[in-house]
Design a protein around this motif. Structure first.
Motif, PDB file in Angstrom:
ATOM      1  N   GLU A 253       0.967  -1.097   0.063  1.00  0.00           N
ATOM      2  CA  GLU A 253      -0.158  -0.005   0.103  1.00  0.00           C
ATOM      3  C   GLU A 253       0.947   1.344   0.109  1.00  0.00           C
ATOM      4  N   ARG A 254       2.092   1.295   0.403  1.00  0.00           N
ATOM      5  CA  ARG A 254       2.753   2.335   0.397  1.00  0.00           C
ATOM      6  C   ARG A 254       3.317   2.987  -0.776  1.00  0.00           C
ATOM      7  N   ASN A 255       3.369   4.170  -1.164  1.00  0.00           N
ATOM      8  CA  ASN A 255       3.623   4.670  -2.239  1.00  0.00           C
ATOM      9  C   ASN A 255       2.975   4.259  -3.260  1.00  0.00           C
ATOM     10  N   SER A 256       1.779   3.872  -3.455  1.00  0.00           N
ATOM     11  CA  SER A 256       0.961   3.207  -4.344  1.00  0.00           C
ATOM     12  C   SER A 256       0.426   4.268  -5.200  1.00  0.00           C
ATOM     13  N   GLY A 257      -0.454   3.847  -6.303  1.00  0.00           N
ATOM     14  CA  GLY A 257      -1.196   4.829  -6.948  1.00  0.00           C
ATOM     15  C   GLY A 257      -0.855   5.367  -8.071  1.00  0.00           C
ATOM     16  N   GLU A 258       0.295   5.146  -8.600  1.00  0.00           N
ATOM     17  CA  GLU A 258       1.042   5.615  -9.684  1.00  0.00           C
ATOM     18  C   GLU A 258       0.960   4.484 -10.725  1.00  0.00           C
ATOM     19  N   GLY A 259      -0.048   4.757 -11.800  1.00  0.00           N
ATOM     20  CA  GLY A 259      -0.038   3.851 -12.862  1.00  0.00           C
ATOM     21  C   GLY A 259      -0.173   4.492 -14.235  1.00  0.00           C
ATOM     22  N   SER A 260      -0.934   3.694 -15.273  1.00  0.00           N
ATOM     23  CA  SER A 260      -0.788   4.223 -16.516  1.00  0.00           C
ATOM     24  C   SER A 260      -2.341   4.017 -17.002  1.00  0.00           C
ATOM     25  N   GLU A 261      -2.431   4.101 -18.150  1.00  0.00           N
ATOM     26  CA  GLU A 261      -3.994   4.016 -18.925  1.00  0.00           C
ATOM     27  C   GLU A 261      -4.068   2.618 -18.889  1.00  0.00           C
TER      28      GLU A 261
END
Length: 685
Positions: A164-172
């Motif tokens: 869960e730490r430093n998550s959230g950066e993704g792509s299309e």
């Protein structure tokens, strides 16, 4: 000051040695900046050279090389338990490695957002504690001596991972980067199942175990998963042992004894039901939430036939010991081709009734084909991603062609082209590109759509026999290895005996696509003249070598000739002999190109009536509807309702539904529509 003097001196040398004529200097001056009274030619040239230096330096600094291999990761042994409340992973990892070529006294591993405990060097089962440095992304382990490529070392790492730490950066394409996901871990959402699943592409598996998280790495592994007795676990390879631990827990041992890339490792844990099937001696499992098993049996029912078809087409048997397909909740992509264990998003979770009209073959074929292209043979770098994704996309065409016919496959190909063309309005980049900013940027309609269409054109150019023999050589020669685009080219050249640099240079190693304009001169019906122009921006796009098929019909018989276009302007005298009043350029829509050609509504009506190709009839109907060509549609609509290609029938029904006034203008229309509703083989049940 010293650096400034050196730079000025270097620029002076460049200007002096450029050997430009006065005319060229003036031309550059016009392109770079408007001249002023105070500008001198030397100042303009200086700015031009500075700009060139900046561009060249940016290319060097922006280059994304394939990962350097300091170590060869041989095997990973993981012992994992899960803290559902804290969404944490307790792990003990044993990694077996060999220095790749150069002697090494440090080992660097990818390990993101861990709390690291003791690390040991294992030598004959004796543990020697090692020092390390950790920056939350990479773990640098200091070895007690220098190891060479003749030495095998084994290290043990004790850690807790916090995905869960430093998550959230993704792509299309992949909307998050946690690597491992707890779904409703405390069972607080009514009706939502508790699950764990992973998604490792591109380099996210190092969020839950330490590894060399690069696509050009290979390892075997043993995953030991401590799970509640009430849940099922699935992973790569084979389940070789289950150990009861007491207190409601069990340890499952999953062994993967064939090497594959770390990003393809996966686990899934949940209250799954399982549907069992088989292809020859390969066990197949379809995992879905309990209560949806009958739907899964229908959704995935074509899997055995797909495997057999792909084996026959490629001449290479399915390379792994089993194949599982798992449907999970809240997946961050459409699906992921983990070796032997593909994971799909929840839209494939259907009950028995919903699954009757399931149309998920395309995504099932896509992930299955990856088991050869992407898993058995893997791109060595994300710059070469299309070597995975173009083939997976093209598998959808191949399966449609085999199972549902050439018309449906051709329409699918047109859809893929349109997806690429839409993206190309704002983005045109090389298909193989080492200048991406983030690896996730590679997951676009270039790597997928454009790549798949290019493979189709390559197949058309070489012939089926040479194309698929070339793929067989490519797969067998590079099995369990990583590849770059030239490996594909060389395999196809070896089989066909033909130099293919020209094809790969213009399609894989450059950007853009042809913009074509055609004129057809019918003044001599027995020798029709075709004029073809390439009108794309040649400053940024190649001048293409293109095979352009021209076809026509004589007494209902289709005839064709191919013009090989190698210039910006070319003409083809058809020399058809028998007078012809209409010809078609790329009638089958096999060419990735934007085409402009003047055609009247009457010509589209003729195209609909005489073309043997469903995709051409679909285009003609679509064009007549778009033009609101009432006179021609009055003639065409009754024929379209009885067309042999179901997509044409579907298209005309949609048009009639949106414009009910036509019901009164076409005799017998309502009766025909009712007949379709009752008896059409493609009707929705």
């Amino acid at each position: 000051m010293k650096n400034s003097l050196i730079l000025s001196f270097a620029i002076g040398l460049l200007i002096t040695s450029s050997c430009k004529s006065e005319k060229n200097i003036v031309q550059d001056r016009v392109q770079v900046t408007p001249s002023t009274d105070t500008d001198s030619l030397a100042e303009v040239e200086k700015r031009r050279v500075l700009r060139l230096i900046q561009e060249k330096e940016a290319k060097i600094s922006g280059y994304k090389a394939s990962a350097r291999r300091d170590f060869d990761l041989l095997h990973t042994d993981l012992d994992l338990a899960f803290d559902w409340a804290r969404q944490a992973v307790f792990g003990k990892a044993r990694l077996k490695l060999v220095p790749y070529f150069y002697p090494q006294n440090e080992l660097v591993l990818d390990a993101k957002d861990f709390e690291v405990g003791a690390i040991y060097l294992i030598q004959e089962e004796e543990q020697r504690k090692l020092n390390y440095r950790y920056d939350e992304k990479q773990l640098k382990i200091y070895l007690p001596s220098v190891f060479t490529s003749k030495d095998t070392l084994e290290v043990e790492i004790n850690y807790t991972a916090f995905p869960e730490r430093n998550s959230g950066e993704g792509s299309e394409a992949i909307t998050d980067n946690k690597g491992l996901y707890f779904i409703d871990p405390l069972d607080t959402i009514p009706g939502k199942p508790t699950m764990i699943w992973t998604q490792g592409e591109t380099e996210h598996n190092s969020k839950w175990f330490p590894t060399i998280d690069k696509p050009n790495e290979r390892h075997t592994h043993l995953f030991k998963l401590t799970v509640p007795d009430s849940l099922v676990s699935i992973s790569n390879g084979e389940l070789i042992k289950q150990e009861q631990l007491g207190n409601g827990f069990r340890k499952d041992y999953w062994e993967m004894n064939l090497p594959h890339a770390p990003y393809l490792a996966a686990i899934a844990i949940g209250d799954f039901g399982k549907v069992e099937a088989k292809w020859r001696d390969i066990p197949l499992g379809y995992y879905v939430e309990k209560g949806f098993e009958k739907g899964a049996a229908k959704v995935f029912e074509n899997t055995p036939e797909m495997i057999g078809f792909f084996e026959e087409k490629l001449g290479v048997n399915y390379p792994w010991p089993k194949y599982d397909q798992i449907v999970v909740q809240d997946f961050v992509s459409g699906a992921m081709e983990n070796t032997t264990a593909s994971i799909f998003y929840e839209d494939l979770r259907l009950n028995e009734r919903e699954a009757i009209d399931s149309e998920w073959d395309y995504i099932i074929a896509h992930e299955l084909f990856h088991q050869w292209f992407g898993d058995l043979v893997t791109t060595e770098s994300w710059a070469n991603l299309t070597l995975n994704e173009a083939f997976a996309n093209y598998s959808e065409y191949l399966w449609n062609e085999h199972k549902y016919g050439e018309d449906q496959a051709a329409l699918k190909l047109v859809s893929e082209m349109e997806g690429y063309f839409a993206e190309s309005e704002t983005k045109q980049v090389d298909l193989i590109r080492f200048d991406y900013v983030e690896s996730e940027d590679m997951f676009d309609s270039h790597s997928y759509n454009k790549g798949g269409v290019i493979l189709h054109m390559l197949r058309k150019h070489l012939s089926d026999t040479a194309f698929f023999e070339g793929l067989k050589l490519y797969l067998t020669k590079h099995a369990f290895q990583s590849v770059e685009v030239h490996d594909l080219r060389l395999a196809l050249e070896q089989v066909s005996g033909e130099d293919l640099n020209w094809f790969f240079n213009q399609w894989f190693l450059d950007k853009g696509h042809p913009e074509l304009f055609f004129e057809v001169d019918y003044s001599q019906p027995e020798n029709i003249l075709i004029s073809a122009f390439q009108v794309q921006d040649l400053e940024n796009t190649p001048l293409y070598q293109l095979p352009i098929e021209v076809s026509w019909y004589e007494g209902g018989i289709r005839k064709s000739k191919t013009m090989r276009m190698t210039q910006a302007f070319q003409q083809l005298a058809l020399e058809n002999g028998t007078p012809v009043t209409q010809v078609y350029i790329d009638e089958g829509k096999n060419l990735l190109a934007r085409r402009t050609q003047e055609m009247s509504a009457d010509q589209f009506a003729i195209q609909f009536k005489e073309s043997k190709l469903g995709v051409a009839r679909y285009e003609a109907l679509d064009s007549l509807v778009a033009r609101e060509a009432k006179d021609q549609l009055l003639e065409i609509l009754p024929m379209a309702l009885k067309d042999s290609f179901w997509s044409v029938r579907e298209n005309v029904l949609g048009f009639l539904q949106n414009d009910p006034e036509w019901r009164e203008q076409v005799d017998g229309l309502e009766e025909t529509v009712y007949e379709l509703a009752e008896n059409d083989p493609k009707k929705t049940r």
